[in-house]
Design a protein around this motif. Sequence first.
Motif, PDB file in Angstrom:
ATOM      1  N   LYS A  82       0.703   1.879   3.200  1.00  0.00           N
ATOM      2  CA  LYS A  82       0.686   0.860   4.247  1.00  0.00           C
ATOM      3  C   LYS A  82       1.094   1.428   5.595  1.00  0.00           C
ATOM      4  N   LEU A 188      -3.440  -6.484   6.897  1.00  0.00           N
ATOM      5  CA  LEU A 188      -2.730  -5.555   6.016  1.00  0.00           C
ATOM      6  C   LEU A 188      -1.231  -5.822   6.031  1.00  0.00           C
ATOM      7  N   GLU A 194       3.375  -3.573  -0.723  1.00  0.00           N
ATOM      8  CA  GLU A 194       3.485  -2.300  -1.424  1.00  0.00           C
ATOM      9  C   GLU A 194       4.922  -2.106  -1.875  1.00  0.00           C
TER      10      GLU A 194
END
Length: 467
Positions: A82, A188, A194
């Motif tokens: 990320k 995102l 994540e």
Amino acid sequence: MATTESTPDIGFRSERGPILIALMLSSSLVALDATIIATAVLTIVGDLGGFAQFPWLFSIYLLAQAVSVPLYGKLSDLFGRKKIMVFGIAVFCLGSILCGLAWSMPALIAFRAIQGLGAGAVQPMSITIAGDIYTLAERAKVQGYLASVWAISSVLGPALGGVFSEYLSWRWIFFINIPLCALAAFMLLRKFEEGAVERAKPKIDYLGAALLTVGATMVLLGLLEGGQSWAWDSPISIAIFVVGFLLLGVFAWVESRAEEPILPLWVFTRRVLVVSSFISLLVGALILGLTSYVPTFVQGVFGTGAIVAGFSLSTLTLGWPIAASQSGRVYLRFGFRTTAVVGGSIGIVGTALTTLLDAESQIWHVAAMCFVIGLGMGLIASPTLIAAQSSVDWAERGVVTSTNMFARSLGSAVGVAVFGAIVNARVSGNPEPEQLSDAIHLVFIGVLVAAVLMTVAAVFMPKRTAQ
């Protein structure tokens, strides 16, 4: 470590749909940039001057992208996908803004390098994140989604470039990236969760990174500019290659002793990784040969316009996502090796047919051949990359994916050198259609050789991998 969802639905409305859209938006930045600038070159040169320098708009971008890909891959394994992806989008956006504000050709070339540094993170991270969050059975369809971005861009890019150049300003071919970057980064940041990366104090291999960057830059520069800016056997060409390969040799020695090597040497010892990267290198050379010389052949030999020439090539990027999206059904049933061999064989058929092209051929012949080649590429390029990703765990997937992407960039540079040398040896100035046809015929033979080598390499792929 990133989590993998269990839901079988991977469409836009699924739980992972927003992430998929963000990955496609991110990929579109690189895909559009590869096609939109081509139709605006003459307008840019008319405004900024520097006609002799304009090839550097493409070379410097490819250089920056290629040499940074391995670095981003390793950093993503250390710090997470990320962070690297968002950083890449930010750098690409900065480069786009600066390109849009460029006041001279040298400035535009320098800012294109910044764009390339951003693209070096965006392209491999899109594929790596897809490998993280989707299962082996799902990845082929996801690769089809990502490949479709290139198909759409191959049609939309030249059209937008022409519209911006003629009715607005060529600067908008760069400014259009700003909202795309903002939307991709926003999605995102909001949707991609994540897990924590299990590394307390990552140690960065600065020396290895520097050696790889400088060494690879020099080798790629020598390949891209040899025969163009200087003769292949000139002192500067020899010096660039000697120093470049020497630095890469020192890099290999340093990596064998580094605690956290930027490009671990084990990627060159595992069969599936070596074979998949070799295939990716050949794919890069093959696609470069087709994208560079099919439009030239159609325009120079058939006497058509640029739009028709572009259409004849766009079928290549239409066949690719169709085959890639369906390849999962094939490799899950028959294995990676069989899928890749079938794809390579289809590629051989398509490239063999291009060697039959002459002045009497029709446009639809070229389009049909490119479509067949695209089908073959979709069955060999995507499955072999997925096989490589599936052979490692999360902590190694970034390096593996970026190595595969770097191999493709290296193949493109080799293609530029080899095919360019072939054509330049046969033509000069404004060649007659027959002379141009004979020269490009040799390129098509070279592309056929690449397809044959790909298929032979595919025989050495494992039938199946873990995961």
